[in-house]
Design a protein around this motif. Structure first.
Motif, short mmCIF file in Angstrom:
data_model
loop_
_atom_site.label_atom_id
_atom_site.label_comp_id
_atom_site.label_asym_id
_atom_site.label_seq_id
_atom_site.Cartn_x
_atom_site.Cartn_y
_atom_site.Cartn_z
N ASP A 19 0.61 -1.56 0.22
CA ASP A 19 -0.17 0.09 0.41
C ASP A 19 0.65 1.58 0.05
O ASP A 19 0.42 2.24 0.22
CB ASP A 19 -0.69 0.08 1.03
CG ASP A 19 -1.87 -1.24 0.73
OD1 ASP A 19 -2.57 -1.38 0.15
OD2 ASP A 19 -2.24 -1.84 2.17
N LYS A 68 -2.45 2.15 -8.50
CA LYS A 68 -2.59 0.99 -7.60
C LYS A 68 -2.64 -0.14 -8.80
O LYS A 68 -2.45 -1.23 -8.82
CB LYS A 68 -4.03 0.41 -6.97
CG LYS A 68 -3.46 1.08 -5.72
CD LYS A 68 -2.45 1.52 -4.86
CE LYS A 68 -3.14 1.86 -3.48
NZ LYS A 68 -2.17 1.81 -2.67
N ALA A 75 -0.88 -3.16 -8.15
CA ALA A 75 -0.35 -3.17 -6.40
C ALA A 75 -0.86 -4.61 -5.51
O ALA A 75 -1.75 -5.02 -5.60
CB ALA A 75 -0.19 -2.22 -5.68
#
Length: 286
Positions: A217, A222, A264
């Motif tokens: 994170d 992402k 991600a």
């Protein structure tokens, strides 16, 4: 067997890199740099430069100017001495961010910002230095120039991929106070002015590491990350890795690979299929 069936992996053979040998400097360029230009290889995401350099003892790069680039050196072997424009040989300061004699496992980072000058020399009396120089395009121009120097222990990199550089936590709208505090999104890493993660691992023969895209994170973007994997020339050609279990994604020393269509938290499998340990670096950008 592939674990990331949605990912596209395109190997980049070492022989396609630009090369130059000046006697004191033996350099190989993954992306267009200096006098070598190839329109196929200009940048990848925010990654603009990936040079694998070897510099002879007593030689190096005299004081030169940088602007609007995030620049870092990853030392593979030997010794590299960094000085800013105020530091002269014989008048070393204790501040490792203005003067630093780098060795294996050290990383020296520079934010060029609105302008900064420094030199990089191999001041050792005998040994060559072998290092990677990497440039990333920042998310904003005319940033305050800064330096960071940090050591990342080898024993940690033998356990798995170590995150070395992560984005500045305050982001593109950081205040001057934020810049001075220089807090990265992940504690213990060096902050960069880009949505980029730089990581390294040393994989023993027959073992497999897993790289977590975006370091989880810590990144803002992402989806559709652009991950570049590079296997430096450290073991005389005895190192080799395989990505995501794919037979068409085996890299030898000096090779790299473009990994796209990943998000991600995706886990990229990196398997050592060579006869020697493999020191692998990963540049993961938006």
């Amino acid at each position: 067997m592939s674990n990331l069936t949605h990912a596209k992996i395109v190997p980049r053979p070492s022989k396609t890199r630009g090369t130059a040998n000046h006697g004191w400097l033996d350099t190989k360029h993954t992306f267009s740099f200096a006098s070598w230009y190839d329109p196929r290889y200009v940048q990848f995401g925010s990654l603009r430069v990936l040079n694998e350099d070897r510099v002879q003892a007593g030689e190096g790069f005299p004081t030169h100017f940088h602007k609007d680039a995030e620049i870092f050196s990853y030392i593979l072997s030997g010794e590299l001495t960094h000085r800013d424009s105020m530091q002269k040989k014989g008048a070393e300061a204790d501040d490792k961010n203005t003067f630093s004699r780098l060795h294996r496992n050290d990383v020296q980072f520079t934010t060029g910002g609105r302008g900064i000058s420094h030199s990089e020399y191999n001041e050792h009396d005998r040994d060559w230095v072998h290092f990677l120089q990497i440039w990333v395009l920042p998310w904003k121009r005319n940033l305050p120039p800064t330096y960071h120097t940090r050591t990342f222990p080898e024993e940690d990199k033998r356990k798995g991929f170590v995150n070395i550089i992560t984005p500045l936590k305050a982001g593109p709208n950081a205040t001057l106070e934020d810049e001075k505090a220089a807090v990265p999104t992940k504690e213990g890493t060096i902050p960069i002015h880009a949505d980029v993660v730089f990581s390294a691992g040393i994989i023993p023969p027959g073992e497999t590491f897993h790289y977590k895209v975006g370091a989880g994170d810590v990144v803002t973007s992402k989806s559709d990350r652009k991950v570049y994997v590079h296997l430096p020339e450290t073991k005389g050609g005895k190192s080799s890795i395989r990505l995501d279990g794919r037979e068409d994604a085996v890299l030898k020393e000096g090779d790299g690979a473009y990994v796209t269509h990943v998000n991600a938290n995706d886990m990229l499998q990196v398997e050592n299929v060579g006869a020697a340990e493999a020191e692998v670096v990963v540049i993961d950008s938006e």
